[in-house]
Design an enzyme around this catalytic site. Structure first.
Site, PDB file in Angstrom:
ATOM      1  N   HIS A 170      -9.358   5.552  10.479  1.00 50.32           N
ATOM      2  CA  HIS A 170      -8.599   4.408   9.976  1.00 50.32           C
ATOM      3  C   HIS A 170      -7.090   4.612  10.115  1.00 50.32           C
ATOM      4  O   HIS A 170      -6.354   3.678  10.423  1.00 50.32           O
ATOM      5  CB  HIS A 170      -8.977   4.138   8.518  1.00 50.32           C
ATOM      6  CG  HIS A 170      -8.404   2.879   7.969  1.00 50.32           C
ATOM      7  ND1 HIS A 170      -8.798   1.629   8.393  1.00 50.32           N
ATOM      8  CD2 HIS A 170      -7.462   2.671   7.026  1.00 50.32           C
ATOM      9  CE1 HIS A 170      -8.119   0.708   7.738  1.00 50.32           C
ATOM     10  NE2 HIS A 170      -7.302   1.311   6.896  1.00 50.32           N
ATOM     11  N   ARG A 175      10.601  11.729   3.449  1.00 47.25           N
ATOM     12  CA  ARG A 175      11.220  10.807   4.407  1.00 47.25           C
ATOM     13  C   ARG A 175      11.622   9.457   3.816  1.00 47.25           C
ATOM     14  O   ARG A 175      12.358   8.704   4.443  1.00 47.25           O
ATOM     15  CB  ARG A 175      10.250  10.568   5.566  1.00 47.25           C
ATOM     16  CG  ARG A 175      10.096  11.775   6.461  1.00 47.25           C
ATOM     17  CD  ARG A 175       8.895  11.631   7.402  1.00 47.25           C
ATOM     18  NE  ARG A 175       8.806  12.727   8.331  1.00 47.25           N
ATOM     19  CZ  ARG A 175       8.340  13.933   8.045  1.00 47.25           C
ATOM     20  NH1 ARG A 175       7.917  14.196   6.826  1.00 47.25           N
ATOM     21  NH2 ARG A 175       8.285  14.885   8.961  1.00 47.25           N
ATOM     22  N   PHE A 221       0.855  -1.194   0.000  1.00 47.90           N
ATOM     23  CA  PHE A 221       0.000   0.000   0.000  1.00 47.90           C
ATOM     24  C   PHE A 221       0.888   1.240   0.000  1.00 47.90           C
ATOM     25  O   PHE A 221       1.877   1.293   0.716  1.00 47.90           O
ATOM     26  CB  PHE A 221      -0.933  -0.013   1.215  1.00 47.90           C
ATOM     27  CG  PHE A 221      -2.105   0.912   1.073  1.00 47.90           C
ATOM     28  CD1 PHE A 221      -3.204   0.547   0.325  1.00 47.90           C
ATOM     29  CD2 PHE A 221      -2.084   2.160   1.668  1.00 47.90           C
ATOM     30  CE1 PHE A 221      -4.288   1.395   0.183  1.00 47.90           C
ATOM     31  CE2 PHE A 221      -3.151   3.016   1.533  1.00 47.90           C
ATOM     32  CZ  PHE A 221      -4.255   2.645   0.789  1.00 47.90           C
ATOM     33  N   ILE A 272       1.793   4.870   5.935  1.00 39.93           N
ATOM     34  CA  ILE A 272       0.412   5.165   6.292  1.00 39.93           C
ATOM     35  C   ILE A 272       0.252   6.677   6.242  1.00 39.93           C
ATOM     36  O   ILE A 272       0.949   7.405   6.955  1.00 39.93           O
ATOM     37  CB  ILE A 272       0.078   4.650   7.709  1.00 39.93           C
ATOM     38  CG1 ILE A 272       0.455   3.171   7.848  1.00 39.93           C
ATOM     39  CG2 ILE A 272      -1.390   4.884   8.040  1.00 39.93           C
ATOM     40  CD1 ILE A 272       0.549   2.693   9.284  1.00 39.93           C
ATOM     41  N   ILE A 273      -0.635   7.146   5.382  1.00 38.82           N
ATOM     42  CA  ILE A 273      -0.865   8.586   5.221  1.00 38.82           C
ATOM     43  C   ILE A 273      -2.242   8.916   5.790  1.00 38.82           C
ATOM     44  O   ILE A 273      -3.231   8.256   5.465  1.00 38.82           O
ATOM     45  CB  ILE A 273      -0.768   8.996   3.746  1.00 38.82           C
ATOM     46  CG1 ILE A 273       0.645   8.677   3.209  1.00 38.82           C
ATOM     47  CG2 ILE A 273      -1.080  10.484   3.570  1.00 38.82           C
ATOM     48  CD1 ILE A 273       0.820   8.874   1.720  1.00 38.82           C
ATOM     49  N   ALA A 299       0.149  -2.260   5.871  1.00 40.48           N
ATOM     50  CA  ALA A 299       0.854  -2.175   7.154  1.00 40.48           C
ATOM     51  C   ALA A 299       0.285  -3.129   8.202  1.00 40.48           C
ATOM     52  O   ALA A 299       1.027  -3.627   9.045  1.00 40.48           O
ATOM     53  CB  ALA A 299       0.818  -0.733   7.672  1.00 40.48           C
ATOM     54  N   LEU A 300      -1.012  -3.389   8.163  1.00 40.89           N
ATOM     55  CA  LEU A 300      -1.597  -4.302   9.153  1.00 40.89           C
ATOM     56  C   LEU A 300      -1.131  -5.746   8.960  1.00 40.89           C
ATOM     57  O   LEU A 300      -1.161  -6.535   9.904  1.00 40.89           O
ATOM     58  CB  LEU A 300      -3.125  -4.239   9.120  1.00 40.89           C
ATOM     59  CG  LEU A 300      -3.739  -2.990   9.743  1.00 40.89           C
ATOM     60  CD1 LEU A 300      -5.247  -2.973   9.543  1.00 40.89           C
ATOM     61  CD2 LEU A 300      -3.388  -2.890  11.225  1.00 40.89           C
ATOM     62  N   GLU A 301      -0.679  -6.084   7.774  1.00 44.95           N
ATOM     63  CA  GLU A 301      -0.205  -7.433   7.499  1.00 44.95           C
ATOM     64  C   GLU A 301       1.281  -7.606   7.807  1.00 44.95           C
ATOM     65  O   GLU A 301       1.781  -8.731   7.871  1.00 44.95           O
ATOM     66  CB  GLU A 301      -0.482  -7.818   6.043  1.00 44.95           C
ATOM     67  CG  GLU A 301      -1.945  -7.994   5.712  1.00 44.95           C
ATOM     68  CD  GLU A 301      -2.741  -6.695   5.609  1.00 44.95           C
ATOM     69  OE1 GLU A 301      -3.917  -6.685   6.023  1.00 44.95           O
ATOM     70  OE2 GLU A 301      -2.194  -5.681   5.119  1.00 44.95           O
ATOM     71  N   ASN A 357      11.645  -0.580  12.674  1.00 43.61           N
ATOM     72  CA  ASN A 357      10.307  -0.211  12.213  1.00 43.61           C
ATOM     73  C   ASN A 357      10.385   1.058  11.375  1.00 43.61           C
ATOM     74  O   ASN A 357      10.554   2.149  11.897  1.00 43.61           O
ATOM     75  CB  ASN A 357       9.370  -0.009  13.403  1.00 43.61           C
ATOM     76  CG  ASN A 357       7.938   0.222  12.959  1.00 43.61           C
ATOM     77  OD1 ASN A 357       7.656   0.428  11.783  1.00 43.61           O
ATOM     78  ND2 ASN A 357       7.032   0.189  13.911  1.00 43.61           N
TER      79      ASN A 357
END
Length: 154
Positions: A92, A131, A26, A85-86, A60-62, A117
């Protein structure tokens, strides 16, 4: 202090290390840039290409589940989590950021393996782009340094 402490340069020697990378797809343009910078830095630090295992997951959740599978399999000195993650207009963002971060931390502690991380959490795309390279490099350096520190402390 544990006696004579090795310097940072000594801990950035990746020649003997095996590293696992889990990359979320993602926001793929950002995560691909993170991965490219990370892999380039790992190689610069001496990690051999054949000692880097790089897998992709949907988001990211996986990431924590794949990290857990790698930790259970063994054979890695450190792992790296890459994602982006934006913030959007809903809750969410907080859910994904908090749960993925907690999962990554839990895997590292449960399996006593260093995990760098580098799941970016940004307000907008511009922040993520600003970044992506620096955090990819940082993740590689953290993984190598912490793997060597873990070995030193054991």
């Amino acid at each position: 202090m544990f006696g004579a402490d090795k310097g940072t340069a000594d801990r950035l020697d990746g020649r003997k290390l095996h590293i696992g990378i889990v990359q979320a797809r993602f926001n793929e343009n950002i995560t691909n840039a993170l991965a490219a910078a990370c892999r380039a830095e790992l190689l610069r630090l001496g990690v051999q290409e054949q000692h880097i295992r790089h897998v992709l997951v949907p988001g990211a959740l996986e990431v924590p589940l794949a990290l857990q599978a790698m930790a259970e399999r063994g054979g890695y000195d450190a792992l790296i989590a890459l994602g982006c993650i934006i913030r959007g207009e809903t809750y969410h963002f907080e859910l994904v950021a908090n749960e993925s971060g907690a999962g990554v931390t839990r895997i590292g502690l449960d399996y006593q393996i260093p995990i760098a991380n580098a799941i970016l959490t940004t307000e907008n795309l511009e922040q993520a782009i600003a970044r992506q390279s620096e955090k990819g490099v940082d993740a590689a350096r953290v993984a190598v340094e912490m793997a060597n520190l873990q070995e030193e402390l054991s």
